[in-house]
Each structure stands twice: as C-alpha cells, then as structure tokens.
Design a protein around this motif. Structure first.
Motif, mmCIF file in Angstrom:
data_model
loop_
_atom_site.group_PDB
_atom_site.id
_atom_site.type_symbol
_atom_site.label_atom_id
_atom_site.label_comp_id
_atom_site.label_asym_id
_atom_site.label_seq_id
_atom_site.Cartn_x
_atom_site.Cartn_y
_atom_site.Cartn_z
ATOM 1 N N ALA B 74 -0.247 8.599 -1.485
ATOM 2 C CA ALA B 74 0.099 7.412 -2.290
ATOM 3 C C ALA B 74 -0.484 7.484 -3.690
ATOM 4 O O ALA B 74 0.040 6.876 -4.614
ATOM 5 C CB ALA B 74 -0.381 6.150 -1.583
ATOM 6 N N SER B 156 4.670 7.711 2.064
ATOM 7 C CA SER B 156 3.724 7.217 1.049
ATOM 8 C C SER B 156 4.146 7.672 -0.347
ATOM 9 O O SER B 156 3.990 6.927 -1.316
ATOM 10 C CB SER B 156 2.313 7.714 1.353
ATOM 11 O OG SER B 156 1.928 7.304 2.632
ATOM 12 N N SER B 160 5.024 5.144 -3.324
ATOM 13 C CA SER B 160 4.307 5.182 -4.610
ATOM 14 C C SER B 160 5.259 5.246 -5.801
ATOM 15 O O SER B 160 4.862 5.001 -6.932
ATOM 16 C CB SER B 160 3.329 6.357 -4.649
ATOM 17 O OG SER B 160 4.017 7.572 -4.791
#
Lengths: 309, 261
Positions: B74, B156, B160
C-alpha cells in the motif's frame, strides 16, 4: 545519433491545467518552442510561472489538455525517447536506504547498461560530481547539496544525448555550482543538447546560447543570450591612485573608493575617453575598463514588471 | 512494453529497502515473542504443546506476514510520490507496467524474506519441542500462503491508486480480516434472503477471494488426520488465486497508466 534536421525538444501550443471544472487552473497556456540538437537553452521564469509543469509534460509525467510535445520526434513519455535523455527533477531526493553506488546501478541498469559498463562508469561519475569517497554511504546521511550532486550523476550516468534539468543548481553551494558549470560546459563542448530551468540567471547567462522566458504560463520571449545582453551606454573604469593621492584632473570625474581601488562610472563615451586620458597622463594604474551591458537579471525583472503592470 | 531486467532491478531496490528498514525485523521479533510465550506455557503434555505451538505459530506467521505485505504494497506508490523518487525512476526508458510489476515483485520478494525468517523460527521451535514437521502439508501451506499474499499485494496496490495510504491500509487490512468469516456470514444470510439479495450475496461470494482456502495451518497441525492436497486441488487453488491477483493487478495497471505523476 541525433537527427540534426528535427528539433530535439519541441512544444507546440501546449496547454496544461491542474484541477477540473470550475476549479481548473491553467499552468501552461499555449507554450511553443523548439530546442535544436547541440543547443544549450535556459528556461527561466518566476516561481509558479509554469517551468516545472512544462518540463514534466515533456517527460510524460503529466498530460497536456491540448497541443503537443515531441522529444526526438516521439511523443512525451515514449520509452525510446527517454533512452536518449538525462533528467534531473526539481527536488531531488533518492531512496534513503540505498547507497549512491547502488542507486546509480539501478538507474544505469534501467537504461540498459551492463554490469561491466556500470562497474567502469560509476566510480569516475561519482568522482566527477564530487562524491568519490561517499559512494558506499547510505543516502539518508546525504545533505541536500550532496543529493543534488547525486541527481546530476544519475542524469549523466547513461551518457544521454539530451539533458533536461529542472532547477539546475538548487541546493548547491558555490563550489557545487562551479563544479556543475564545469560539467555542463564540458557536455556542451561535446555537442549535447541541454535544456534547463534555473533561478540562477548568472548561470543561464554564462552557459546558454538561448533563453526562453515564461510568465504566468505563457512564453514572453525567446532570444539568443547575446541579444538580451545589450549595451547600456554606461562605462566603468577601475584604477589605483599614486601613493594615496588622487590627481586633481581625475577628481573632477567623482570617482568612488572601493577597497584599495577607485571606480569611475561614466554615462557617455566622450567623458569615458577623457577620463581614460586623464588617468594615463597622471600616471594612475588602470586596472580595468569596460562598457556595461544589461544583465539577464535586469532584463528578466523588467519583463516581469512590464507583464505585471 | 515490459522489461524483465527493469522489473528485477526495481524489485531488488524494494527488497533492499525492506531488508534495511527495521519494520520487518520488529514484526518478526514481536511475533517471535508471542510464539516464545506460547512455548513457555507448560500446562499441556509435550505432544499437546507441540500442536498448540504449531497452530499458534502458523496463525501468527500468516497474520504478521499478511500485515507486512499489506503495508509494503500500500505504501509503495504513495511513498514514491512523497519522496519524489518517482521522477528520476520514471525518467528511465521503462514503461509504467515495468514500474508497477517491479514494485509488486519487490513486495513479494520481501514477503518471502519475511516468511523465511518465520520459517526458521518455526522449525527451530518445533525442533526444541521435539515435534515433527509434516513437510508435505507444511510446504503446501507455505505455497498457498504466498499465493494469498500475492492477492493481498495486488489488491493493496490497486487500493493505493484509488485512495491515500492510510485508507488503502485500512481497507486492505479489513479485507484480510473479514475474508476469514465473510463466506460463513454469506452462508447464513443466503437462506433467509430474497432472490435479488441472494444474487448479490452470490456475486460477493464469487467476487471476493476466499482467503481461508489458502490456509492449511489446521491441517498441517493435525497432520495425522490429513494427507497433503492432491495435485489437481493445488492446481485449482493456484488458478483461483492467480485469477484474482491478475484482475487486481490489471486494475492497478489501468489506474496507473493514465495517472499524472
């Protein structure tokens, strides 16, 4: 190699906006220019004028709303054009947990350099930017100036044909600037194309063949440096007196003392010639005489003020 | 398109950072302390303790590695922007696909590094307690966990691109922890739902990867009762896991392709 018939860098009616709808702000507004192979061109403007946005658009980092740009005849961000370019970003920060050598290995490797080439090129490159003995240190211990030196090394590592530098000497001390100027002059003599933005106008004056000036997203002028540095019809003479005494015929020109020397500023050629004759006759040592020219900084400030008014 | 050398070079830089930062070691140390505390409990007979240790250790290992991967994945892109390291990197002759694939591979290398540290602790602990490791099931468990970590990493990454680091981290963690009971909740709700809601539940059931399928820790602990999974089951699980990873990765790539840097 570079095709000399087409510009290396070209922008045509480039428009870049930040934000959308009613909140959209035009950062670059119809910018057009071209940089030919082997030219060294300075891109100057006040803060927020649109320099970095233009350079980022040329690199393909941000996208233009309209108009176009080409690097080596290819659209911005094309892998093939980036193979031939070295880029220094405005604020250069590098991975803090890497060493300078590892960073150059990464960037050089991404440029397609072999391990043998990297082993051969990295130590002299670090030496060239004044980081010869710091190659094995983690970058988190580097100062801003050292990061900037490393930034220059990363831009040059693959020996690119063209260089795009955003805020060239940001964070460098006077020695760093001197070293950088030496490197750039060397690259210029090798025929590399250099296009850079800078707030250091003396640097631009010393290095560039041509200057492109941008204000509020628009190009206000693009001219050869020599054309901008026009004579001011002002003359200056530096001289030393004889045993602390100033001859009477020199006094009438109202010289000003500057340290161990005297300076005369004269606003017409006839008085300048008369003053020089008087100094010679009285036996004063003339240490320098020159016709003053408008500096790039003077020109830039007058243009910005004109645009503001 | 994609440059394999570029992918490996970027992955190497991610791994270097993961290894040199202290986060992974802190996670491993904290998890090891927890596992150490389990080992020090002395109220089971030795056979029971080994099973308890193995079960706890595998769960803690799985959770700690998942947390590490979610954090690492992330933050890759937000940190590149925050430090502005993305500019000199993307000024190289590499495509955006190469960049993102390199970052993902780097996160997976770091996950393997983290997992390897845990494995050493696990093997050492089992040896200290005099137990045996059911290698067949244990290796299958590790393989499936890595597959699950790949799903979490790609998810992730995608998150992000859509939201900031904190939000991506929270959603990623929620996804991981809720995935364990999502299918059970769906099963309960399904019978008492109307047709339309059943379709919705089915869509959720098939749209969200069932992460519990990749957890063989229970079987690895009670190895006497379980044989290693057959090749065809492993192949199906691989295809199932990879399909989610590919979908999330494709979404992440599409988002990143036209994103201004």
């Amino acid at each position: 190699m570079t095709d000399t018939t087409q510009p290396v860098i070209e922008a045509c009616e480039l428009v870049v906006e930040y934000g959308k709808g009613a909140q959209a702000r035009r950062a670059v507004d119809g910018v057009s220019f071209a940089v030919q192979a082997g030219e060294c061109v300075g891109f100057i403007g006040a803060n927020g004028a649109g320099k970095s946005t233009t350079l980022k658009t040329l690199m393909g980092f941000i996208f233009a709303q309209s108009g176009g740009a080409r690097i080596f005849g290819l659209p911005p961000g094309a892998v093939e054009s980036r193979r031939r370019i070295g880029y220094l970003p405005e604020v250069a920060l590098y991975y803090p947990f890497m060493k300078a050598r590892e960073l150059l290995e990464l960037y050089g490797g991404l440029h397609g350099m072999t391990r043998a080439q990297l082993r051969e090129k990295i130590p002299p490159m670090l030496e060239r930017v004044g980081l010869g003995e710091r190659g094995e240190e983690l970058l988190k211990s580097y100062s801003k100036g050292m990061q900037q030196r490393l930034g220059i090394a990363q831009a040059l590592i693959a020996d690119p044909e063209a260089l795009i530098f955003d805020e060239l000497s940001s964070g460098l001390d006077p020695i760093g600037r001197h070293d950088l100027r030496r490197v750039l002059l060397e690259l210029k003599s090798k025929g590399r194309t250099i296009f850079f933005s800078s707030h250091e106008l003396t640097e631009v004056e010393a290095l560039c063949d041509r200057v492109i000036m941008i204000h509020q997203g628009r190009i206000v002028t693009q001219k050869p440096v020599a054309e901008l540095l026009k004579p001011l019809n002002l003359f200056e003479i530096r001289f030393a007196d004889i045993n602390g005494e100033l001859p009477t015929e020199v006094k009438e020109f109202n010289p000003a003392r500057q340290g161990s020397e005297w300076t005369l500023r004269l606003d017409d050629l006839e008085r300048y010639t008369r003053a020089l004759d008087a100094l010679r006759r009285s036996g004063c040592e003339v240490r320098g005489a020159r016709s003053l020219t408008q500096s790039l900084e003077d020109y830039f400030i007058s243009l910005v003020e004109e645009a503001r008014s | 398109m994609i440059s394999l050398r570029g992918v490996f070079l970027i992955a190497k830089s991610v791994l270097i950072e993961a290894v040199r930062r202290r986060e992974i070691y802190v996670i491993v140390l904290a998890a090891s302390l927890l596992i150490g505390m389990v080992m020090s409990i002395d109220f089971f007979d030795i056979k029971g303790l080994t099973k308890f240790y193995r079960e706890t250790a595998l769960k803690v290992m799985g959770m700690a590695t998942a947390a590490t991967v979610i954090v690492l994945a992330a933050r890759q892109l937000p940190r590149e922007f925050e430090r502005r390291t993305i500019y000199p990197l993307m000024a190289r002759p590499i495509s955006r696909l190469t960049f993102i694939a390199g970052k993902l591979l780097g996160v997976m290398f770091s996950a393997v590094f983290c997992f390897a540290l845990f494995m050493l602790i696990f093997v050492f602990g089992t040896w200290r307690l005099g137990g045996e490791i059911p290698w067949g099931l244990f290796l299958q468990h590790i393989y499936l966990q890595l597959l699950m970590l790949l799903i979490l990493a790609t998810l992730s990454f995608w998150l992000s691109m859509l939201m900031n680091f904190d939000a991506a981290l929270t959603v990623g963690a929620l996804f991981y922890f809720s995935a364990a009971f999502a299918s059970t909740v769906i099963l309960y709700l399904y019978d008492s739902s109307g047709t339309l809601f059943r379709w919705f539940l089915l869509a959720v059931n098939y749209g969200i990867p069932q992460l519990t399928l990749f957890d063989l820790s229970g079987k690895a602990v009670h190895a006497q009762a379980w044989e290693p999974l057959s090749f065809s089951v492993m192949a199906q699980l691989t295809a199932y896991g990879l399909s989610f990873a590919v979908i999330y990765f494709a979404f992440a790539t599409i988002c990143f392709r036209r994103r201004p840097l």
